[in-house]
Design a protein around this motif. Structure first.
Motif, PDB file in Angstrom:
ATOM      1  N   PHE A   2       0.828  -1.203   0.000  1.00  0.00           N
ATOM      2  CA  PHE A   2       0.000   0.000   0.000  1.00  0.00           C
ATOM      3  C   PHE A   2       0.868   1.261   0.000  1.00  0.00           C
ATOM      4  CE2 PHE A   2       0.407  -0.800   4.611  1.00  0.00           C
ATOM      5  CZ  PHE A   2       0.673   0.464   5.110  1.00  0.00           C
ATOM      6  N   ILE A   3       0.241   2.382  -0.316  1.00  0.00           N
ATOM      7  CA  ILE A   3       0.922   3.681  -0.350  1.00  0.00           C
ATOM      8  C   ILE A   3       0.536   4.461   0.893  1.00  0.00           C
ATOM      9  CG2 ILE A   3       1.029   5.927  -1.517  1.00  0.00           C
ATOM     10  CD1 ILE A   3       0.579   4.409  -4.150  1.00  0.00           C
ATOM     11  N   SER A   4       1.546   5.003   1.567  1.00  0.00           N
ATOM     12  CA  SER A   4       1.302   5.890   2.706  1.00  0.00           C
ATOM     13  C   SER A   4       1.763   7.292   2.319  1.00  0.00           C
ATOM     14  CB  SER A   4       2.055   5.393   3.941  1.00  0.00           C
ATOM     15  OG  SER A   4       1.671   6.135   5.076  1.00  0.00           O
ATOM     16  N   PRO A   5       0.841   8.197   2.027  1.00  0.00           N
ATOM     17  CA  PRO A   5       1.234   9.542   1.600  1.00  0.00           C
ATOM     18  C   PRO A   5       1.964  10.306   2.703  1.00  0.00           C
ATOM     19  CG  PRO A   5      -1.037   9.084   0.974  1.00  0.00           C
ATOM     20  CD  PRO A   5      -0.616   8.003   1.929  1.00  0.00           C
ATOM     21  N   SER A   6       3.087  10.878   2.333  1.00  0.00           N
ATOM     22  CA  SER A   6       3.878  11.683   3.276  1.00  0.00           C
ATOM     23  C   SER A   6       3.350  13.109   3.271  1.00  0.00           C
ATOM     24  CB  SER A   6       5.360  11.660   2.883  1.00  0.00           C
ATOM     25  OG  SER A   6       6.113  12.454   3.763  1.00  0.00           O
ATOM     26  N   ILE A   7       2.661  13.472   4.335  1.00  0.00           N
ATOM     27  CA  ILE A   7       1.931  14.739   4.367  1.00  0.00           C
ATOM     28  C   ILE A   7       2.849  15.946   4.297  1.00  0.00           C
ATOM     29  CG2 ILE A   7       1.855  15.009   6.876  1.00  0.00           C
ATOM     30  CD1 ILE A   7      -1.118  15.481   4.474  1.00  0.00           C
ATOM     31  N   ALA A   8       4.124  15.788   4.622  1.00  0.00           N
ATOM     32  CA  ALA A   8       5.070  16.911   4.544  1.00  0.00           C
ATOM     33  C   ALA A   8       5.237  17.408   3.115  1.00  0.00           C
ATOM     34  CB  ALA A   8       6.425  16.504   5.124  1.00  0.00           C
ATOM     35  N   SER A   9       4.906  16.578   2.133  1.00  0.00           N
ATOM     36  CA  SER A   9       4.998  16.996   0.734  1.00  0.00           C
ATOM     37  C   SER A   9       3.723  17.666   0.236  1.00  0.00           C
ATOM     38  CB  SER A   9       5.304  15.784  -0.160  1.00  0.00           C
ATOM     39  OG  SER A   9       6.592  15.288   0.100  1.00  0.00           O
ATOM     40  N   GLY A  10       2.705  17.720   1.084  1.00  0.00           N
ATOM     41  CA  GLY A  10       1.462  18.375   0.694  1.00  0.00           C
ATOM     42  C   GLY A  10       1.548  19.880   0.848  1.00  0.00           C
ATOM     43  N   ASN A  27      -6.281   5.962   2.673  1.00  0.00           N
ATOM     44  CA  ASN A  27      -6.576   5.416   4.000  1.00  0.00           C
ATOM     45  C   ASN A  27      -5.296   5.186   4.810  1.00  0.00           C
ATOM     46  OD1 ASN A  27      -8.474   4.747   5.915  1.00  0.00           O
ATOM     47  ND2 ASN A  27      -8.685   2.621   5.267  1.00  0.00           N
ATOM     48  N   SER A  28      -4.320   6.045   4.576  1.00  0.00           N
ATOM     49  CA  SER A  28      -3.036   5.943   5.263  1.00  0.00           C
ATOM     50  C   SER A  28      -2.394   7.321   5.288  1.00  0.00           C
ATOM     51  CB  SER A  28      -2.122   4.947   4.533  1.00  0.00           C
ATOM     52  OG  SER A  28      -0.893   4.795   5.216  1.00  0.00           O
ATOM     53  N   LEU A  29      -1.544   7.540   6.301  1.00  0.00           N
ATOM     54  CA  LEU A  29      -0.917   8.851   6.466  1.00  0.00           C
ATOM     55  C   LEU A  29       0.451   8.670   7.111  1.00  0.00           C
ATOM     56  CD1 LEU A  29      -1.717  11.883   6.056  1.00  0.00           C
ATOM     57  CD2 LEU A  29      -2.288  11.913   8.482  1.00  0.00           C
ATOM     58  N   HIS A  30       1.446   9.377   6.577  1.00  0.00           N
ATOM     59  CA  HIS A  30       2.813   9.287   7.094  1.00  0.00           C
ATOM     60  C   HIS A  30       3.300  10.680   7.482  1.00  0.00           C
ATOM     61  CE1 HIS A  30       6.827   7.509   7.540  1.00  0.00           C
ATOM     62  NE2 HIS A  30       7.289   8.601   6.977  1.00  0.00           N
ATOM     63  N   LEU A  31       3.900  10.765   8.669  1.00  0.00           N
ATOM     64  CA  LEU A  31       4.389  12.042   9.196  1.00  0.00           C
ATOM     65  C   LEU A  31       5.884  11.958   9.481  1.00  0.00           C
ATOM     66  CD1 LEU A  31       1.435  12.353  11.615  1.00  0.00           C
ATOM     67  CD2 LEU A  31       1.991  14.172  10.028  1.00  0.00           C
ATOM     68  N   ASP A  32       6.620  12.931   8.984  1.00  0.00           N
ATOM     69  CA  ASP A  32       8.046  13.044   9.298  1.00  0.00           C
ATOM     70  C   ASP A  32       8.232  14.093  10.383  1.00  0.00           C
ATOM     71  OD1 ASP A  32       9.436  11.334   7.234  1.00  0.00           O
ATOM     72  OD2 ASP A  32       8.263  12.622   5.913  1.00  0.00           O
ATOM     73  N   ILE A  33       8.938  13.717  11.430  1.00  0.00           N
ATOM     74  CA  ILE A  33       9.327  14.688  12.447  1.00  0.00           C
ATOM     75  C   ILE A  33      10.835  14.882  12.331  1.00  0.00           C
ATOM     76  CG2 ILE A  33       9.454  15.223  14.909  1.00  0.00           C
ATOM     77  CD1 ILE A  33       6.963  13.588  15.357  1.00  0.00           C
ATOM     78  N   GLU A  34      11.236  16.053  11.865  1.00  0.00           N
ATOM     79  CA  GLU A  34      12.647  16.374  11.646  1.00  0.00           C
ATOM     80  C   GLU A  34      13.007  17.597  12.480  1.00  0.00           C
ATOM     81  OE1 GLU A  34      12.777  17.088   7.480  1.00  0.00           O
ATOM     82  OE2 GLU A  34      12.581  14.964   6.934  1.00  0.00           O
ATOM     83  N   LYS A  61      -1.553   4.948  10.362  1.00  0.00           N
ATOM     84  CA  LYS A  61      -0.799   6.184  10.563  1.00  0.00           C
ATOM     85  C   LYS A  61       0.609   5.828  11.042  1.00  0.00           C
ATOM     86  CE  LYS A  61      -4.917   8.734  12.155  1.00  0.00           C
ATOM     87  NZ  LYS A  61      -5.760   7.635  12.629  1.00  0.00           N
ATOM     88  N   SER A  62       1.586   6.526  10.495  1.00  0.00           N
ATOM     89  CA  SER A  62       2.975   6.236  10.858  1.00  0.00           C
ATOM     90  C   SER A  62       3.754   7.524  11.023  1.00  0.00           C
ATOM     91  CB  SER A  62       3.641   5.351   9.793  1.00  0.00           C
ATOM     92  OG  SER A  62       3.604   5.977   8.522  1.00  0.00           O
ATOM     93  N   ILE A  63       4.806   7.421  11.838  1.00  0.00           N
ATOM     94  CA  ILE A  63       5.717   8.543  12.079  1.00  0.00           C
ATOM     95  C   ILE A  63       7.140   8.086  11.794  1.00  0.00           C
ATOM     96  CG2 ILE A  63       6.816   9.904  13.910  1.00  0.00           C
ATOM     97  CD1 ILE A  63       4.092  10.294  15.174  1.00  0.00           C
ATOM     98  N   HIS A  64       7.875   8.917  11.099  1.00  0.00           N
ATOM     99  CA  HIS A  64       9.318   8.720  10.912  1.00  0.00           C
ATOM    100  C   HIS A  64      10.008   9.755  11.790  1.00  0.00           C
ATOM    101  CE1 HIS A  64      12.895   8.323   7.882  1.00  0.00           C
ATOM    102  NE2 HIS A  64      13.174   7.828   9.080  1.00  0.00           N
ATOM    103  N   LEU A  65      10.645   9.288  12.857  1.00  0.00           N
ATOM    104  CA  LEU A  65      11.239  10.173  13.852  1.00  0.00           C
ATOM    105  C   LEU A  65      12.717  10.380  13.519  1.00  0.00           C
ATOM    106  CD1 LEU A  65      10.568  11.739  16.442  1.00  0.00           C
ATOM    107  CD2 LEU A  65      11.178   9.682  17.745  1.00  0.00           C
TER     108      LEU A  65
END
Length: 207
Positions: A2-10, A27-34, A61-65
């Motif tokens: 599946f595809i998890s859109p990286s909201i930081a690119s929105g 139906n998926s969401l990805h968040l980068d915390i930098e 929902k996922s987070i890349h820390l």
């Protein structure tokens, strides 16, 4: 996969609309915390992540820390109530301790692997701590996000060994379609989704 859109690119000026788009079509969401230290970029703080996660109806929902001191973020990350937290470990001398501490806190944690991690003396020990792996298929500080075929091969190898592998970085529509039926779990995609949303829906949402 599946595809998890990286909201930081929105479009961050219309963040609610972008979250609603990701929820509706993926139906998926990805968040980068930098934090601008572990990597050069600065994205969302934890309070914004909490608001986004609360607003999102996505099932995944996922987070890349990607921060210098991930243990300082533990309690705030817990409040986000996401399904996956991938911690960048390449810069950490205490990476195993960090992963174990998140696990002990009941946070569903995995590791983010980029090419620098392959040189770590404890690389295999880190892999043994979790089945959840996010493989960076582009180097985090690469502004062009050039796709690394060698990291794709690593991702497929880890998946064949039974790991639950996500890929993240430089993934185009062509790359995704090539890997869509592979053993990989998910592709984090930002520009390929948000740069042209109508096209992304046509390419990726055929059901």
């Amino acid at each position: 996969m599946f595809i998890s859109p990286s909201i930081a690119s929105g479009n961050l000026l219309r963040i609610e609309d972008e979250v609603a788009f990701a929820d509706r079509f993926f139906n998926s969401l990805h968040l980068d915390i930098e934090d601008g230290v572990a990597v050069s970029g600065i994205t969302f703080g934890t309070k914004m992540c909490q608001l986004i996660c609360k607003a999102s109806t996505a099932i995944e929902k996922s987070i890349h820390l990607e921060v210098w001191r991930p243990l300082d973020y533990l309690e705030e990350i817990r409040k986000c109530k996401v399904d996956h937290v991938f911690i960048q470990t390449a810069h950490l001398s205490n990476a195993q301790q960090v992963i174990k501490t998140y696990q002990q806190a009941g946070i569903p944690v995995g590791i983010s692997v980029n090419k620098l991690d392959l040189l770590r003396p404890d690389y295999n020990a880190l892999l043994d701590l979790t089945d959840e792996i996010l493989v960076a298929t582009a180097y985090p500080d690469d502004l062009e996000q050039c796709y690394q075929c060698a990291m794709e091969k690593l991702a497929l190898k880890l998946a064949d060994e039974g790991k639950k592998v996500w890929i993240d970085g430089g993934i185009t529509a062509e790359i995704y379609l090539k890997l869509a039926n592979s053993s990989l779990i998910a592709a984090v995609m930002g520009r390929a989704v948000f740069n042209n949303k109508e096209q992304a829906v046509r390419q990726f949402c055929r059901n």
